[in-house]
Design an enzyme around this catalytic site. Structure first.
Site, short mmCIF file in Angstrom:
data_model
loop_
_atom_site.label_atom_id
_atom_site.label_comp_id
_atom_site.label_asym_id
_atom_site.label_seq_id
_atom_site.Cartn_x
_atom_site.Cartn_y
_atom_site.Cartn_z
N LYS A 13 33.56 42.71 -32.81
CA LYS A 13 32.11 42.53 -33.04
C LYS A 13 31.55 43.69 -33.89
O LYS A 13 30.83 43.46 -34.86
CB LYS A 13 31.34 42.48 -31.71
CG LYS A 13 31.74 41.34 -30.81
CD LYS A 13 30.88 41.27 -29.56
CE LYS A 13 31.01 42.47 -28.64
NZ LYS A 13 32.35 42.67 -28.05
N ARG A 88 24.19 39.29 -23.30
CA ARG A 88 25.46 39.19 -22.56
C ARG A 88 25.29 38.40 -21.26
O ARG A 88 26.25 38.26 -20.50
CB ARG A 88 25.97 40.58 -22.19
CG ARG A 88 26.55 41.28 -23.37
CD ARG A 88 27.33 42.48 -22.93
NE ARG A 88 27.42 43.37 -24.05
CZ ARG A 88 28.51 44.00 -24.42
NH1 ARG A 88 29.60 43.92 -23.73
NH2 ARG A 88 28.51 44.78 -25.47
N ARG A 127 42.73 52.19 -29.26
CA ARG A 127 41.61 52.68 -30.10
C ARG A 127 41.40 54.17 -29.88
O ARG A 127 41.41 54.66 -28.76
CB ARG A 127 40.34 51.92 -29.76
CG ARG A 127 39.09 52.58 -30.38
CD ARG A 127 37.90 51.70 -30.40
NE ARG A 127 37.48 51.22 -29.08
CZ ARG A 127 36.50 50.36 -28.90
NH1 ARG A 127 35.84 49.87 -29.93
NH2 ARG A 127 36.17 49.97 -27.68
N ARG A 160 37.62 56.30 -25.78
CA ARG A 160 36.39 55.96 -25.06
C ARG A 160 36.69 55.86 -23.57
O ARG A 160 37.73 55.32 -23.19
CB ARG A 160 35.85 54.60 -25.58
CG ARG A 160 34.51 54.71 -26.28
CD ARG A 160 34.14 53.46 -27.00
NE ARG A 160 33.81 52.32 -26.13
CZ ARG A 160 33.31 51.16 -26.56
NH1 ARG A 160 33.07 51.00 -27.86
NH2 ARG A 160 33.05 50.18 -25.73
N ARG A 171 36.14 44.99 -17.79
CA ARG A 171 35.26 44.49 -18.86
C ARG A 171 35.60 43.03 -19.20
O ARG A 171 34.71 42.22 -19.46
CB ARG A 171 35.37 45.37 -20.10
CG ARG A 171 34.68 46.73 -19.93
CD ARG A 171 35.19 47.75 -20.92
NE ARG A 171 34.85 47.48 -22.30
CZ ARG A 171 35.48 48.05 -23.33
NH1 ARG A 171 36.47 48.90 -23.14
NH2 ARG A 171 35.10 47.77 -24.56
P1 AP5 Z 1 35.53 46.63 -32.40
O1 AP5 Z 1 35.12 46.13 -33.73
O2 AP5 Z 1 34.94 47.89 -31.91
O3 AP5 Z 1 35.34 45.47 -31.32
P2 AP5 Z 1 34.12 45.20 -30.37
O4 AP5 Z 1 34.17 43.74 -30.04
O5 AP5 Z 1 32.86 45.73 -30.98
O6 AP5 Z 1 34.58 46.08 -29.12
P3 AP5 Z 1 33.76 47.05 -28.21
O7 AP5 Z 1 34.78 47.66 -27.30
O8 AP5 Z 1 32.92 48.01 -28.96
O9 AP5 Z 1 32.84 46.00 -27.51
P4 AP5 Z 1 32.27 45.91 -26.08
O10 AP5 Z 1 31.59 44.63 -26.14
O11 AP5 Z 1 33.21 46.05 -24.95
O12 AP5 Z 1 31.48 47.27 -25.99
P5 AP5 Z 1 29.99 47.68 -26.37
O13 AP5 Z 1 30.09 48.95 -27.07
O14 AP5 Z 1 29.23 46.57 -26.98
O15 AP5 Z 1 37.12 46.75 -32.40
C1 AP5 Z 1 37.85 47.24 -31.30
C2 AP5 Z 1 39.17 47.85 -31.79
O16 AP5 Z 1 39.98 46.83 -32.38
C3 AP5 Z 1 39.00 48.92 -32.88
O17 AP5 Z 1 40.02 49.90 -32.75
C4 AP5 Z 1 39.17 48.15 -34.19
O18 AP5 Z 1 39.62 48.95 -35.25
C5 AP5 Z 1 40.22 47.12 -33.78
N1 AP5 Z 1 40.05 45.84 -34.48
C6 AP5 Z 1 38.88 45.18 -34.76
N2 AP5 Z 1 39.13 44.02 -35.39
C7 AP5 Z 1 40.50 43.94 -35.51
C8 AP5 Z 1 41.39 42.97 -36.08
N3 AP5 Z 1 40.93 41.85 -36.64
N4 AP5 Z 1 42.72 43.23 -36.02
C9 AP5 Z 1 43.20 44.37 -35.44
N5 AP5 Z 1 42.42 45.33 -34.91
C10 AP5 Z 1 41.09 45.12 -34.94
O19 AP5 Z 1 29.38 47.88 -24.88
C11 AP5 Z 1 29.85 48.93 -24.06
C12 AP5 Z 1 29.17 48.84 -22.70
O20 AP5 Z 1 27.74 48.97 -22.84
C13 AP5 Z 1 29.34 47.52 -21.93
O21 AP5 Z 1 30.57 47.47 -21.21
C14 AP5 Z 1 28.13 47.55 -21.00
O22 AP5 Z 1 28.32 48.43 -19.91
C15 AP5 Z 1 27.04 48.15 -21.90
N6 AP5 Z 1 26.28 47.12 -22.63
C16 AP5 Z 1 26.21 46.94 -23.99
N7 AP5 Z 1 25.42 45.90 -24.28
C17 AP5 Z 1 24.97 45.39 -23.10
C18 AP5 Z 1 24.14 44.28 -22.76
N8 AP5 Z 1 23.61 43.47 -23.70
N9 AP5 Z 1 23.90 44.06 -21.44
C19 AP5 Z 1 24.41 44.85 -20.47
N10 AP5 Z 1 25.21 45.91 -20.73
C20 AP5 Z 1 25.51 46.18 -22.05
#
Ligand code: AP5
Length: 223
Positions: A13, A88, A127, A160, A171
């Protein structure tokens, strides 16, 4: 263009939202990044969110919707935005619907990045991020030249807190239970587009560009 990016943790994402943001000139609103900044800067929001994030659980809806409502009021969102990581829960989605309705705005699309649990476990556990410039590395697909050191600025790399094995599992569980129902929610509204995110970053990006260019509002703006 007003977009939502849905998908498992690690589905890409953040990576894809950044590319769309550059390509279409609209801001990426990552609720995860906003929360992590708040934790780092010792803000009240960060204090409230920290324990949920470290355990891989969702931060309560009331905190999240308030944060997003305030962010969407900003000038840079008036021509469009990409919501990365919000909504979410069904409750968050309904609040967003009410807000957009109030502003006489509509969503153009909800992109769901589909990839297997096994693939995201591999991506997330490998990562590493730069503590200085936030550059993203992956020990399998994009390793740094020197172990633990950022190629771009020489900063040290870290993992992280929520990318540890047990927290990744939590998660994923939380996603399947609380976020997956959004797929049906947006399918029923006829705005859901599925993207195969199990391919390389560039191939996924190219599929997304094609999908976005075919959206009625984007296609008609191009004439
Ligand atoms: P990346 O692009 O970072 O993927 P992502 O889907 O953004 O993963 P995140 O871990 O950042 O998402 P998340 O939803 O768990 O965490 P968030 O920060 O939103 O890629 C991940 C890895 O894969 C990288 O190393 C990248 O290089 C690699 N990669 C990407 N694409 C690839 C491909 N095609 N091929 C190979 N490798 C690839 O949220 C964190 C926390 O915040 C949540 O757990 C929750 O506690 C809180 N939170 C955030 N938003 C809310 C909400 N709306 N409601 C409640 N709690 C929330």
């Amino acid at each position: 263009m007003r977009l939502i990016i849905l998908g498992l943790p690690g589905s890409g994402k953040g990576s894809q939202s950044k590319l769309i943001s550059k390509q279409f000139g609209i801001p990426q609103i990552s609720t995860g990044d906003i929360l992590r900044r708040a934790v780092k800067e010792g803000m009240e929001l960060g204090d409230k969110a920290r324990s949920y994030m470290e355990r891989g659980q969702l931060v309560p809806d009331a905190l999240m919707t308030e944060l997003v409502i305030q962010r969407l009021e900003k000038e840079d969102c008036q021509q469009g935005f990409i919501l990365d990581g919000f909504p979410r829960t069904i409750n968050q989605a309904e609040t967003l619907d009410d807000l957009l309705k109030e502003k006489n705005m509509a969503l153009d699309s909800v992109l769901e990045l589909q990839v297997s649990d096994e693939a995201v476990i591999q991506r997330l556990s490998n990562r590493r991020l730069c503590s200085r410039c936030t550059a993203d590395y992956n020990l399998l697909s994009n390793p740094p030249k020197e172990r633990g050191i950022c190629d771009q600025c020489g900063g040290s790399l870290y993992q992280r807190e929520d990318d540890r094995e047990e927290t990744i599992a939590r998660r994923l569980q939380v996603y399947h239970l609380q976020t997956k129902p959004l797929e049906t929610y947006y399918k029923d509204k006829d705005v859901l587009r599925i993207v195969d995110a199990g391919k390389g970053v560039e191939e996924v990006s190219s599929e997304i560009s094609d999908t976005l260019r075919s959206l009625p509002r984007v296609a008609s703006a191009k004439g």
